[in-house]
Scaffold this active site. Structure first.
Site, PDB file in Angstrom:
ATOM      1  CG  LEU A 101      12.064 -17.721 -31.774  1.00  0.00           C
ATOM      2  CD1 LEU A 101      12.593 -17.913 -33.190  1.00  0.00           C
ATOM      3  CD2 LEU A 101      12.345 -16.303 -31.297  1.00  0.00           C
ATOM      4  CG  ASP A 102       5.850 -14.796 -29.416  1.00  0.00           C
ATOM      5  OD1 ASP A 102       6.052 -15.515 -28.420  1.00  0.00           O
ATOM      6  OD2 ASP A 102       5.786 -13.555 -29.375  1.00  0.00           O
ATOM      7  CE  LYS A 103       0.026 -20.735 -35.492  1.00  0.00           C
ATOM      8  NZ  LYS A 103      -1.419 -21.039 -35.296  1.00  0.00           N
ATOM      9  CG  HIS A 211       3.464 -12.468 -26.421  1.00  0.00           C
ATOM     10  ND1 HIS A 211       3.737 -13.382 -27.425  1.00  0.00           N
ATOM     11  CD2 HIS A 211       2.359 -12.926 -25.782  1.00  0.00           C
ATOM     12  CE1 HIS A 211       2.830 -14.346 -27.411  1.00  0.00           C
ATOM     13  NE2 HIS A 211       1.987 -14.103 -26.405  1.00  0.00           N
TER      14      HIS A 211
END
Length: 261
Positions: A101-103, A211
């Site tokens: 999962l992205d930051k 993303h």
């Protein structure tokens, strides 16, 4: 059981890493150095040692974690805090995250020491659905939704995304929903955003490009300001878990992950 599988499930390391340990003579079975990863052992009666210490068989583990924003999905990082900062080191050797999962993305993240489990969920050919809830600046008309559902180009030299599912939850002007949207993600937005259209909804994809959700929505004119993964396969995030909390998957939840595969 194979020796490398035993060590991986005992949280010594991932399967690929423990094979190296074995080949380099770091592992003993009943006091004898074994250098063949495929060597068969009896996990109930054989004594397995790694670097002189007896290894206890822990078995496979599966964690559900409610990831908060601001943490990267990695074991370690010299700059950022990671999701592993929430776990006790002593029981996480050999455990790894399933996908990323992205930051700044929140929500459902799975962790395990089972490589086959990871492969089954992440393999593109399996088409496991992942659903994300989002808030975005912009709007999604019928044509935009159709593009997302049929596949859309999101980057140079990239093929069309696979068909997705989109469900609009709320839409209107920002001033109507300002108390529901996270302000911290709007710091770089034009000061006139109070009069901008906003939309929230659920986007379901079966791929895992970098993303991807943000880029898909950007391709139809939407700027994502909040993103949360709410499900993988048939497994929903346990909303009773506070951000940063985790627990073991139940047997029923484990089965839900693979419904329809």
């Amino acid at each position: 059981m194979r020796l490398d599988k035993f060590l991986a499930e005992a949280s010594v390391g991932r399967r690929k890493i423990v094979r190296t340990y074995i080949k380099e003579g770091m592992v003993k079975v009943n006091r004898q150095v074994i250098t063949e990863p495929a060597a068969e052992i009896n996990e109930s009666s054989d004594v397995i040692e790694y670097l002189g210490k007896v290894v206890a068989y822990a078995g496979k583990v599966y964690y559900m974690f409610n990831k908060p924003a601001g943490y990267i999905t990695a074991r370690t990082d010299i700059v950022n805090k990671t999701v592993f900062d929430f776990f006790d080191d002593f029981k996480m050797n050999g455990v790894f995250h399933v996908g990323r999962l992205d930051k700044d993305t929140e929500g459902l993240l799975l962790l395990t020491n089972d490589g086959e489990f990871e492969h089954k969920l992440m393999c593109p050919q399996k088409h496991v659905e992942k659903t994300y809830f989002f808030w975005a600046l912009g709007s999604l008309d019928k044509e935009d939704r159709k593009k997302l559902e049929q596949g859309i180009y999101i980057g140079k030299d990239e093929i069309l995304t696979k068909p997705a599912k989109i469900k609009v939850h709320k839409y209107g002007m920002y001033k109507e929903f300002k108390n529901e949207m996270p302000m911290k993600n709007l710091k770089n937005i034009d000061s006139n955003y109070y009069n901008q259209p906003v939309v929230s909804g659920y986007l379901t994809i079966t791929e895992g490009r970098k993303h991807q959700v943000k880029r898909m929505l950007k391709a139809v004119g939407c700027y994502v300001v909040y993103l949360k993964r709410v499900s993988i396969g048939g497994l929903m995030l346990d909303e009773s878990l506070e951000k940063g909390q985790y627990r073991f998957l139940t047997e029923v939840e484990f089965q839900k992950l693979f419904e329809g595969l």
